[in-house]
Scaffold this active site. Structure first.
Site, PDB file in Angstrom:
ATOM      1  N   ASP A   1      20.186  18.578 -16.420  1.00 41.41           N
ATOM      2  CA  ASP A   1      20.852  17.264 -16.534  1.00 41.41           C
ATOM      3  C   ASP A   1      22.294  17.562 -16.795  1.00 41.41           C
ATOM      4  O   ASP A   1      22.650  17.983 -17.672  1.00 41.41           O
ATOM      5  CB  ASP A   1      20.277  16.591 -17.776  1.00 41.41           C
ATOM      6  CG  ASP A   1      20.810  15.484 -18.259  1.00 41.41           C
ATOM      7  OD1 ASP A   1      21.806  14.892 -17.610  1.00 41.41           O
ATOM      8  OD2 ASP A   1      20.721  14.848 -19.454  1.00 41.41           O
TER       9      ASP A   1
ATOM     10  N   HIS B   1      20.477  15.532 -26.207  1.00 42.31           N
ATOM     11  CA  HIS B   1      18.929  15.231 -26.472  1.00 42.31           C
ATOM     12  C   HIS B   1      18.384  16.882 -25.917  1.00 42.31           C
ATOM     13  O   HIS B   1      18.927  17.531 -25.311  1.00 42.31           O
ATOM     14  CB  HIS B   1      18.652  14.311 -25.696  1.00 42.31           C
ATOM     15  CG  HIS B   1      19.054  14.282 -24.167  1.00 42.31           C
ATOM     16  ND1 HIS B   1      18.479  15.138 -23.137  1.00 42.31           N
ATOM     17  CD2 HIS B   1      20.334  13.613 -23.534  1.00 42.31           C
ATOM     18  CE1 HIS B   1      18.882  14.956 -21.938  1.00 42.31           C
ATOM     19  NE2 HIS B   1      20.159  14.255 -22.201  1.00 42.31           N
TER      20      HIS B   1
ATOM     21  N   GLU C   1      28.733  17.089 -19.320  1.00 39.08           N
ATOM     22  CA  GLU C   1      27.586  17.567 -19.870  1.00 39.08           C
ATOM     23  C   GLU C   1      26.726  18.760 -19.569  1.00 39.08           C
ATOM     24  O   GLU C   1      27.004  18.927 -18.195  1.00 39.08           O
ATOM     25  CB  GLU C   1      26.284  16.236 -19.466  1.00 39.08           C
ATOM     26  CG  GLU C   1      24.931  16.758 -19.741  1.00 39.08           C
ATOM     27  CD  GLU C   1      24.008  15.486 -19.604  1.00 39.08           C
ATOM     28  OE1 GLU C   1      24.120  14.686 -18.587  1.00 39.08           O
ATOM     29  OE2 GLU C   1      23.085  15.329 -20.440  1.00 39.08           O
TER      30      GLU C   1
ATOM     31  N   ASP D   1       0.754  -1.196  -0.035  1.00 42.07           N
ATOM     32  CA  ASP D   1       0.161  -0.081   0.013  1.00 42.07           C
ATOM     33  C   ASP D   1       1.033   1.340   0.221  1.00 42.07           C
ATOM     34  O   ASP D   1       0.347   2.250   0.417  1.00 42.07           O
ATOM     35  CB  ASP D   1      -0.955   0.043   1.177  1.00 42.07           C
ATOM     36  CG  ASP D   1      -0.177  -0.020   2.302  1.00 42.07           C
ATOM     37  OD1 ASP D   1       1.021  -0.360   2.462  1.00 42.07           O
ATOM     38  OD2 ASP D   1      -0.649   0.018   3.597  1.00 42.07           O
TER      39      ASP D   1
ATOM     40  N   ASP E   1      26.201  12.249 -12.765  1.00 42.51           N
ATOM     41  CA  ASP E   1      25.315  12.630 -13.854  1.00 42.51           C
ATOM     42  C   ASP E   1      24.129  12.781 -13.069  1.00 42.51           C
ATOM     43  O   ASP E   1      23.582  11.897 -12.484  1.00 42.51           O
ATOM     44  CB  ASP E   1      25.042  11.622 -14.723  1.00 42.51           C
ATOM     45  CG  ASP E   1      24.238  11.842 -15.947  1.00 42.51           C
ATOM     46  OD1 ASP E   1      23.624  13.057 -15.606  1.00 42.51           O
ATOM     47  OD2 ASP E   1      23.973  11.481 -17.129  1.00 42.51           O
TER      48      ASP E   1
ATOM     49  N   GLU F   1      26.685  16.657 -24.309  1.00 44.76           N
ATOM     50  CA  GLU F   1      27.250  15.762 -23.573  1.00 44.76           C
ATOM     51  C   GLU F   1      28.208  14.643 -23.894  1.00 44.76           C
ATOM     52  O   GLU F   1      28.040  13.340 -24.043  1.00 44.76           O
ATOM     53  CB  GLU F   1      26.171  14.913 -22.610  1.00 44.76           C
ATOM     54  CG  GLU F   1      24.981  14.558 -23.466  1.00 44.76           C
ATOM     55  CD  GLU F   1      23.852  13.577 -22.683  1.00 44.76           C
ATOM     56  OE1 GLU F   1      24.411  12.882 -21.765  1.00 44.76           O
ATOM     57  OE2 GLU F   1      22.834  13.888 -22.655  1.00 44.76           O
TER      58      GLU F   1
ATOM     59  N   ARG G   1      32.420  11.854 -19.159  1.00 41.02           N
ATOM     60  CA  ARG G   1      31.500  12.412 -19.889  1.00 41.02           C
ATOM     61  C   ARG G   1      31.376  13.916 -19.136  1.00 41.02           C
ATOM     62  O   ARG G   1      31.670  13.922 -17.976  1.00 41.02           O
ATOM     63  CB  ARG G   1      30.263  11.982 -19.763  1.00 41.02           C
ATOM     64  CG  ARG G   1      29.089  12.800 -20.433  1.00 41.02           C
ATOM     65  CD  ARG G   1      27.853  11.914 -20.605  1.00 41.02           C
ATOM     66  NE  ARG G   1      27.092  11.344 -19.305  1.00 41.02           N
ATOM     67  CZ  ARG G   1      27.100  10.144 -18.698  1.00 41.02           C
ATOM     68  NH1 ARG G   1      27.715   9.278 -19.556  1.00 41.02           N
ATOM     69  NH2 ARG G   1      26.540   9.884 -17.611  1.00 41.02           N
TER      70      ARG G   1
ATOM     71  N   HIS H   1      14.602  13.592 -21.186  1.00 41.20           N
ATOM     72  CA  HIS H   1      14.939  13.278 -22.658  1.00 41.20           C
ATOM     73  C   HIS H   1      13.728  14.043 -23.069  1.00 41.20           C
ATOM     74  O   HIS H   1      12.563  13.217 -23.325  1.00 41.20           O
ATOM     75  CB  HIS H   1      14.949  12.021 -22.720  1.00 41.20           C
ATOM     76  CG  HIS H   1      16.359  11.368 -22.327  1.00 41.20           C
ATOM     77  ND1 HIS H   1      16.513   9.941 -22.139  1.00 41.20           N
ATOM     78  CD2 HIS H   1      17.313  12.160 -21.880  1.00 41.20           C
ATOM     79  CE1 HIS H   1      17.694  10.029 -21.790  1.00 41.20           C
ATOM     80  NE2 HIS H   1      18.220  11.010 -21.557  1.00 41.20           N
TER      81      HIS H   1
ATOM     82  N   HIS I   1      24.392   3.396 -17.735  1.00 46.28           N
ATOM     83  CA  HIS I   1      23.129   3.860 -16.742  1.00 46.28           C
ATOM     84  C   HIS I   1      23.451   3.174 -15.555  1.00 46.28           C
ATOM     85  O   HIS I   1      22.680   2.638 -14.741  1.00 46.28           O
ATOM     86  CB  HIS I   1      21.666   3.192 -17.563  1.00 46.28           C
ATOM     87  CG  HIS I   1      21.376   3.917 -18.590  1.00 46.28           C
ATOM     88  ND1 HIS I   1      20.205   3.338 -19.759  1.00 46.28           N
ATOM     89  CD2 HIS I   1      21.665   5.057 -19.091  1.00 46.28           C
ATOM     90  CE1 HIS I   1      20.259   3.949 -20.358  1.00 46.28           C
ATOM     91  NE2 HIS I   1      20.993   5.121 -20.239  1.00 46.28           N
TER      92      HIS I   1
ATOM     93  N   HIS J   1      27.466   6.943 -27.177  1.00 46.44           N
ATOM     94  CA  HIS J   1      26.023   7.510 -27.383  1.00 46.44           C
ATOM     95  C   HIS J   1      26.105   8.974 -28.210  1.00 46.44           C
ATOM     96  O   HIS J   1      27.179   9.527 -28.368  1.00 46.44           O
ATOM     97  CB  HIS J   1      25.337   7.671 -25.984  1.00 46.44           C
ATOM     98  CG  HIS J   1      26.495   8.579 -25.058  1.00 46.44           C
ATOM     99  ND1 HIS J   1      26.378   9.960 -25.388  1.00 46.44           N
ATOM    100  CD2 HIS J   1      27.067   8.134 -24.102  1.00 46.44           C
ATOM    101  CE1 HIS J   1      27.381  10.253 -24.359  1.00 46.44           C
ATOM    102  NE2 HIS J   1      27.714   9.412 -23.564  1.00 46.44           N
TER     103      HIS J   1
ATOM    104  N   TYR K   1      34.499   6.182 -23.264  1.00 45.01           N
ATOM    105  CA  TYR K   1      34.381   5.417 -22.170  1.00 45.01           C
ATOM    106  C   TYR K   1      35.391   3.949 -22.668  1.00 45.01           C
ATOM    107  O   TYR K   1      34.844   3.488 -23.675  1.00 45.01           O
ATOM    108  CB  TYR K   1      32.984   4.850 -22.041  1.00 45.01           C
ATOM    109  CG  TYR K   1      31.764   5.943 -21.857  1.00 45.01           C
ATOM    110  CD1 TYR K   1      31.664   6.491 -20.657  1.00 45.01           C
ATOM    111  CD2 TYR K   1      31.293   6.256 -22.993  1.00 45.01           C
ATOM    112  CE1 TYR K   1      30.850   7.374 -20.499  1.00 45.01           C
ATOM    113  CE2 TYR K   1      30.391   7.538 -22.927  1.00 45.01           C
ATOM    114  CZ  TYR K   1      30.089   8.096 -21.635  1.00 45.01           C
ATOM    115  OH  TYR K   1      29.296   8.994 -21.683  1.00 45.01           O
TER     116      TYR K   1
HETATM  117  N1  GLY Z   1      21.154  11.770 -17.345  1.00 42.65           N
HETATM  118  C1  GLY Z   1      20.489  11.073 -18.625  1.00 42.65           C
HETATM  119  C2  GLY Z   1      21.263  11.843 -19.850  1.00 42.65           C
HETATM  120  O1  GLY Z   1      22.310  12.290 -19.549  1.00 42.65           O
HETATM  121  O2  GLY Z   1      20.848  11.664 -20.770  1.00 42.65           O
HETATM  122 MN    MN Z   2      22.911  13.222 -17.954  1.00 42.15          MN
HETATM  123 MN    MN Z   3      21.496  13.921 -20.761  1.00 37.24          MN
END
Ligand code: GLY
Ligand code: MN
Ligand code: MN
Length: 433
Positions: A266, A349, A403, A37, A255, A379, A401, A356, A238, A345, A383
């Site tokens: 972000d 975005h 960003e 619950d 991140d 970003e 990374r 996103h 992730h 990647h 890696y």
């Molecule tokens: N934190 C998610 C991304 O950087 O896309």
């Molecule tokens: Mn991010």
């Molecule tokens: Mn991002």
């Protein structure tokens, strides 16, 4: 904060875009059970939030384009329930505080919504989010069509709403940019706090707690589950376990972004656990930073979406060849996408109510042109897996990374997350201070 006037303008703009004779239906996100619950913290659906600012579940927005009328179905106030769960908006509040033209008990949806569909030409509603409601809506439309001797119009089809609405969401207003800057500001403070706190021997969980401390103190939530990845965990894109010890000599990738008034920031930074980059770490860091700066410079009105990614890839690929991490001719490496083993990647975005965020990246098969008001992340990341036998050992297990959140303007790119230490020297200085 986004003002009621702006929410009303959005509804009006959507109704005008949908044309005469349209009914637009948008549903609130359901409350979701975590276990038994216990519920997850409630988060309103972003489309619903964009059009109402209303943050309760069990609600439905209906817009009638002909009359430019906004009707909210929601829960009526209930003193007993309020004793357990706190204040509710209720029907009066929906009209007085949320600018609705009418408000009704959500329990009356079954009775009232079919009436609202009569004599309309088109229904705009996104199917697929709630199959039970989809069926009810289709059923009501069917019943209306079947009504004998009908002397009114009945909408024949359901049109998707997302295309129209998501295009509106892509262009941020001045107030949205102000709110997003504030969201970025909170995230900057969280990253700074984490960098200052970090010491060898700590656990990722302790750094994660520092981030949450800042977010919660600022009455924000994280806009997504923060990534706190030490050493080779940075190469897990992730990674959210956030529970390993931080080793002297490793890097730490964070991140993390805040959500303020619904809007996400972000931000990623990668920094040395002990406050001092090694030679290899610094070389690779400087390369990712150079790629990011070049990419940010492409975030200009008139350029294409792909220009941002392409600029970052060119710098990163050239740099990796120069460092001996990739072998071969840079043009071929880019042409054959051989860099994607390490640069896995895309470079960014859209960013907004969703991390996103919505909005098309292509139009008619072509990369979209950037326009003032669009907000994107930039970003780039490199890696190098600890198991990558093709790369010299000294680079293995390094993941970096960087960003930032960038608004396209009429002039220079506007970095909403500006002010957070970014050069290797500035990062080291911040950690030492
Ligand atoms: N934190 C998610 C991304 O950087 O896309
Ligand atoms: Mn991010
Ligand atoms: Mn991002």
């Amino acid at each position: 904060m986004i003002k009621q006037k702006e929410y009303a303008q959005r509804r009006k703009q959507l109704m005008r875009r949908s044309g005469e004779g349209a009914v637009i239906i948008v549903r609130a996100a359901p409350a979701r059970i975590r276990n038994n619950d216990v519920y997850y913290a409630y988060r309103q659906d972003s489309d619903f939030l964009y059009l109402t600012g209303f943050r309760e579940p069990e609600a439905m927005l209906v817009l009638l384009s002909e009359e430019e009328r906004a009707i909210l179905f929601c829960r009526p106030r209930d003193p007993e329930r309020e004793m357990w769960d706190g204040a509710m908006v209720g029907l009066e509040g929906a009209v007085n505080d949320y600018g609705m033209d009418e408000a009704h008990d959500i329990a009356e949806l079954e009775k009232r919504l079919p009436q609202l569909l009569r004599d309309r030409d088109r229904v705009f509603y996104d199917l697929g989010g709630d199959t039970a409601f989809d069926q009810r809506l289709i059923g009501w439309m069917h019943d209306l069509r079947e009504t004998k001797r009908r002397n009114f119009n009945v909408p024949e089809e359901i049109h998707g709403l997302d295309h129209m609405l998501h295009d509106m969401r892509l262009y941020k207003s001045r107030d949205e940019l102000r709110v997003m800057r504030r969201s970025a500001r909170v995230a900057i403070e969280a990253h700074e706090r984490a960098m200052r706190a970090c010491k060898p021997g700590m656990n990722e969980a302790q750094i994660y707690a520092e981030l949450l401390h800042t977010f919660t103190s600022a009455q924000c939530e994280p806009s997504y589950f923060p990534i706190v990845g030490g050493g080779a965990n940075a190469c897990v894109l992730h990674y959210i376990a956030n529970n390993q010890d931080l080793a002297d000599g490793d890097l730490l990738l964070i991140d993390a972004g805040a959500e303020y008034d619904g809007y996400a920031s972000d931000i990623t930074r990668t920094f040395p656990v002990n406050g001092k980059f090694s030679a290899e770490q610094r070389e690779l860091y400087d390369l990712v930073l150079a790629a990011q700066l070049e990419a940010i410079d492409q975030a200009r009105a008139g350029n294409q979406w792909d220009d941002v990614h392409d600029a970052a890839v060119r710098v990163a690929a050239q740099g990796m060849v120069d460092l001996g991490i990739l072998k071969g001719d840079v043009d071929e490496i880019i042409e054959e996408e051989a860099y994607t083993r390490l640069y896995v990647h895309k470079t960014g975005h859209w960013l907004g109510l969703d991390v996103h965020d919505v909005g098309d990246y292509q139009i008619d098969g072509h990369s979209r042109e950037l326009e003032p008001g669009m907000v994107l992340t930039v970003e780039p990341g490199i890696y190098i897996s600890p198991h990558d036998e093709e790369v010299d050992e000294r680079w293995r297990g390094i993941g970096i990374r960087i960003e930032d959140d960038v608004a396209v303007t009429k002039d220079e790119p506007l970095i909403l997350s500006d002010g957070l230490a970014k050069t290797a020297d500035d990062v080291e200085a911040l950690m030492a201070g």
